[in-house]
Each structure stands twice: as structure tokens, then as C-alpha cells.
Design an enzyme around this catalytic site. Sequence first.
Site, PDB file in Angstrom:
ATOM      1  N   SER A   1      -7.926  12.065   2.519  1.00  0.00           N
ATOM      2  CA  SER A   1      -7.538  10.920   3.347  1.00  0.00           C
ATOM      3  C   SER A   1      -7.338  11.341   4.794  1.00  0.00           C
ATOM      4  O   SER A   1      -6.492  12.181   5.097  1.00  0.00           O
ATOM      5  CB  SER A   1      -6.241  10.295   2.809  1.00  0.00           C
ATOM      6  OG  SER A   1      -5.648   9.495   3.809  1.00  0.00           O
TER       7      SER A   1
ATOM      8  N   ASP B   1     -15.207   2.843   3.294  1.00  0.00           N
ATOM      9  CA  ASP B   1     -15.041   1.451   3.733  1.00  0.00           C
ATOM     10  C   ASP B   1     -16.305   0.619   3.527  1.00  0.00           C
ATOM     11  O   ASP B   1     -16.277  -0.605   3.683  1.00  0.00           O
ATOM     12  CB  ASP B   1     -14.630   1.415   5.209  1.00  0.00           C
ATOM     13  CG  ASP B   1     -13.256   2.032   5.425  1.00  0.00           C
ATOM     14  OD1 ASP B   1     -12.453   2.046   4.468  1.00  0.00           O
ATOM     15  OD2 ASP B   1     -12.987   2.519   6.538  1.00  0.00           O
TER      16      ASP B   1
ATOM     17  N   ARG C   1       0.825  -1.226   0.000  1.00  0.00           N
ATOM     18  CA  ARG C   1       0.000   0.000   0.000  1.00  0.00           C
ATOM     19  C   ARG C   1       0.854   1.268   0.000  1.00  0.00           C
ATOM     20  O   ARG C   1       1.907   1.305   0.626  1.00  0.00           O
ATOM     21  CB  ARG C   1      -0.955  -0.043   1.202  1.00  0.00           C
ATOM     22  CG  ARG C   1      -1.895  -1.238   1.103  1.00  0.00           C
ATOM     23  CD  ARG C   1      -2.855  -1.295   2.238  1.00  0.00           C
ATOM     24  NE  ARG C   1      -3.782  -0.178   2.206  1.00  0.00           N
ATOM     25  CZ  ARG C   1      -4.649   0.091   3.174  1.00  0.00           C
ATOM     26  NH1 ARG C   1      -4.696  -0.679   4.236  1.00  0.00           N
ATOM     27  NH2 ARG C   1      -5.460   1.108   3.074  1.00  0.00           N
TER      28      ARG C   1
HETATM   29  C1  S3P Z   1      -9.125   5.551   8.160  1.00  0.00           C
HETATM   30  C2  S3P Z   1      -9.206   6.304   7.029  1.00  0.00           C
HETATM   31  C3  S3P Z   1      -9.609   5.766   5.725  1.00  0.00           C
HETATM   32  C4  S3P Z   1     -10.279   4.403   5.874  1.00  0.00           C
HETATM   33  C5  S3P Z   1      -9.526   3.499   6.785  1.00  0.00           C
HETATM   34  C6  S3P Z   1      -9.454   4.112   8.169  1.00  0.00           C
HETATM   35  C7  S3P Z   1      -8.721   6.197   9.427  1.00  0.00           C
HETATM   36  O1  S3P Z   1      -8.463   5.617   4.919  1.00  0.00           O
HETATM   37  O2  S3P Z   1     -10.440   3.814   4.611  1.00  0.00           O
HETATM   38  O3  S3P Z   1     -10.170   2.247   6.878  1.00  0.00           O
HETATM   39  O4  S3P Z   1      -8.939   5.632  10.501  1.00  0.00           O
HETATM   40  O5  S3P Z   1      -8.187   7.319   9.347  1.00  0.00           O
HETATM   41  P1  S3P Z   1      -7.903   6.861   4.059  1.00  0.00           P
HETATM   42  O6  S3P Z   1      -7.466   7.896   5.021  1.00  0.00           O
HETATM   43  O7  S3P Z   1      -6.752   6.313   3.278  1.00  0.00           O
HETATM   44  O8  S3P Z   1      -9.029   7.277   3.183  1.00  0.00           O
END
Ligand code: S3P
Length: 472
Positions: free
Chosen positions: A195, A346, A141
Amino acid sequence: MPAPLKGTIRVPSDKSLSHRVVLFAAMAEGASQVEGLLDSLDVRSSLKAIEALGAEVSLHAEQSGLAGTITGWAQGDRGTGDRGTVHLSQEPLDKGAVPLPREPLVIDCGNSGTTARLLLGVLAGYPRKVILEGDASLSKRPMQRVNKPLSLMGAVIAPPDQRCVSCGQALDTLPLIVCGKEQLRAIDYTSPEASAQVKSAVLLAGLHAEGTTSVTEPYKSRDHTELLLPAFGAAVEVDGLTVRIQGGQHLRAAGCAVPGDPSSAAFLLVAAALIPGSEVTCTEVLLNPTRTGFLAVMQRMGATLSLSATAHSGLGAEQVGSVTCSYSSTLTATTIEAQEIPTLIDEIPILALLAAAASGTTVFRQVGELRVKESDRLAAIIEGLDTLGCRAYADGDDLFVVGSATLPERKVLPQDGRTKDAHPLLQTRGDHRLAMTWAIAARALDLDLEIQGIESAAVSYPNFLEDLKGLS
Ligand code: S3P
């Protein structure tokens, strides 16, 4: 005919909030009292990481999750390793150069992208050398989205700009060496991605910067970090899509009780919408509007949903309430625009299953991000729905699910749910959200399917199958 799902359930605690409680408590001075912390593989990765870094963790299992105290490393010696079980390297860092670790501390983030990316932000401000690694999925990732702003702030993360000699790709994946600096530079960062992980990493590093650090995102992502940091004594300013934090603030221990995870509730609520005669209530669920986009989409599609009046949970001004969903015989397609995607990122696998049972074509706009989740979820959703006899396809970064007004008859699948080569038909790719989506598909189709890799549900919802059974 599948048996209806009936009952009331308190789903396991929120994963995003649990990671933040663990990390902020570890950074804070004093002992934080925590309650209802999610006990899942992902959160255990964060707990192991903070213990390795010198925090003291004393937790026991209760009905609603882990409870007890987390004592931060920020007491006097600030993580020299004297109080923890791990002794950290105390060598001074070479300014600018990528230092070669002599005795680096190795932290395994497992499958958890949130542990890895938020920890990068935490470690950016600490003058120590740490190697972050992860499992096969996490090691694929992208981390450059976090490394880039943190490097601009002065943290050294190797290999940040090195390129693969054969393919020219940036080496932006774990394992990474992080060499933090006691004093970072403040930046105004415009993130290309909406994000919460990027935003959180920059804000956490911003605590160690001279001046004010800001992050601006294209659309609003989950705002738990902004809401929770003030509970730990750090002021955060939110101005539309920009969040600012003043450097030099120290976190203080807090009391935290974590409510249920809406992303986990989504599987049971969609199952209730799909299975005739069902009615499921999820109590004490986190209802932060940056997380509940899936409820708005379900409502637009015609699902029968009711929400209790929400109350503040006391955990960083988060809202909590109950949600009930019952079977709906008529579901219609909808379009989910790009700005709505972060509020349900999600939940796309399970919403795609719901869309397969709706009339018309549901469109999820700009979901290229799904390709770099715990698996390539875009490909996996299309493949899994195809296996179930439903049509879905991608056009660029948009996902289209062609609904057939009801889920197909179980006869489209062989009775034992296996291919002629004896492989289970539905592949989870080791991805917890796919595992639970296909388990709900099997339940809604009344199929006794073996789902390869169902155990990956434990990343966020360890007792998922038991809870699903309990509602029958
Ligand atoms: C999260 C942010 C999201 C989400 C992940 C949990 C977090 O990812 O998809 O399951 O706890 O900040 P991204 O920040 O990459 O969108």
C-alpha cells in the site's frame, strides 16, 4: 449501435500526485509554485486540511487544473496556527496516555483515503491534537494499517487498540484523534499490504524520527512519494521493496506541474477498445510504471494501444507521454497475478468490464483489498456485471470474469434502465470509479441509463460525462 469515440484529450491531473504536492508543499519551508493540480473533491479535502493546519493556499483555476502557490506552515512557528485561520491547541501532551481533546482541531477528510492516511503520517510528527473524520464511506475504511506503524514510532492515535465491546473488532476507523510528537522513533516496518498510503505515511513520519526509518512491502506499490520527496529536498533510498528515509530532513518549497491521471485515462481508453470505430488519444498522461499495469493488461488482452516515447515530467522524475487506443474486435482473457495488482488496483472495475467483452475467463488474483476501497468494489463489480448480463464471481480473494467475446446485447436490460421498483439498475455505491465504469458500460451498450450516484465521479474526474460526450 453505439457511436464511436474519437478525439484527443488531456484528462484531469493525477490524483495521487496532487495529494502529495499539496501535503509536501504544506510541510515545506517557503512558497511552492504549483501547476495543473487536480481540482476534484478529494484534492479539495487535502487543500482544506492543510489550510486548517496553517498553510496558505492561493490557487486559481486554469485549463490544466489549479495553479498558484502553497506556502508551508514550516516557517518559524511551525504550525502554531498563528498564520492560519485556525488556532491549534498548544497543551503539552501526556506521554503514553490518550489525551482527551479540549479544543481539538477537526479535519474532515471527506471521501479521501489518501488525505486521511497520508495526513496521519504528517500529523504523527507534529505535537498537536487533531481529530480526523470522514464521510460515511471513509469512516468504514481500515486505518489500523497506518495507525500501527505510527504508534510504534511513538505517535498517539486514539482509539488505536480499543476493541468494540460487542463484536471485539479493533476500532480502527475514523474519527481518530492524532497526537503527534516532535521526536518520533525510527522503525523498520514490514507492511503486510502493498500500500502506497501506508508506505507514504511511515516515510512522512520518518522525517521526524531519530535515525533511519524503513518500510518494506510485499510487492511494489506506486512510488510517487519516493520520487517526489527529493524534489522537496529530502533524500530517500530505494532498495528493491524497501524504502529508507533519514530523520531530521526538512522539506523546502519546490515547483510542481502535475500531469494527467492514468486512472482517469483508463476509462476512456477502455471505452475506445470496446466501441467499434473508436480511437482516443490521451495526452500528457503520467506513465509511471507503478501505475500503468492496466496498459500492460489491455495489451495482453489484445487491445490496440500505442504509447508515445515517454519524457521526464520534471516532477520528481515521473514519466509522462501520450497513449492512443482504438477499437479491437478480438479481446482475449488474461490472468493478473498478485504482484501486478498494486500497479492497477484502481483500474480493476473498468478492466473487469473489458474482461466481460473478451473471450475466456479473466482472473484477478488476490484482490481482497477491493472490499475496503471507497465501496466494496469486489461485490459491486460482480453485481454490476451480473446486471449487464455478464458472469463474474469471487473465489476467496480471486475475482473471475467470464467473458462472452462481446458485451451482451442491450436487450438484456429494460429500455429505461430501471428495475420494476423504478430503481436505477446500476448502483455506484457512491464510488467514483464504479460511477465511471457503469457510465462506460452504458455508452458501450448504447443505453440511455440513469446511473444512481453518477455525481460521485467528481471525487477524481469532475467533468467526466462532459468529456465523454465531447469525444462522441
Ligand atoms: C493511493 C494508493 C492506493 C490507491 C488509492 C491512491 C495513493 O491505495 O488505491 O486510490 O495515492 O497512495 P493503497 O495504498 O491503499 O493501495
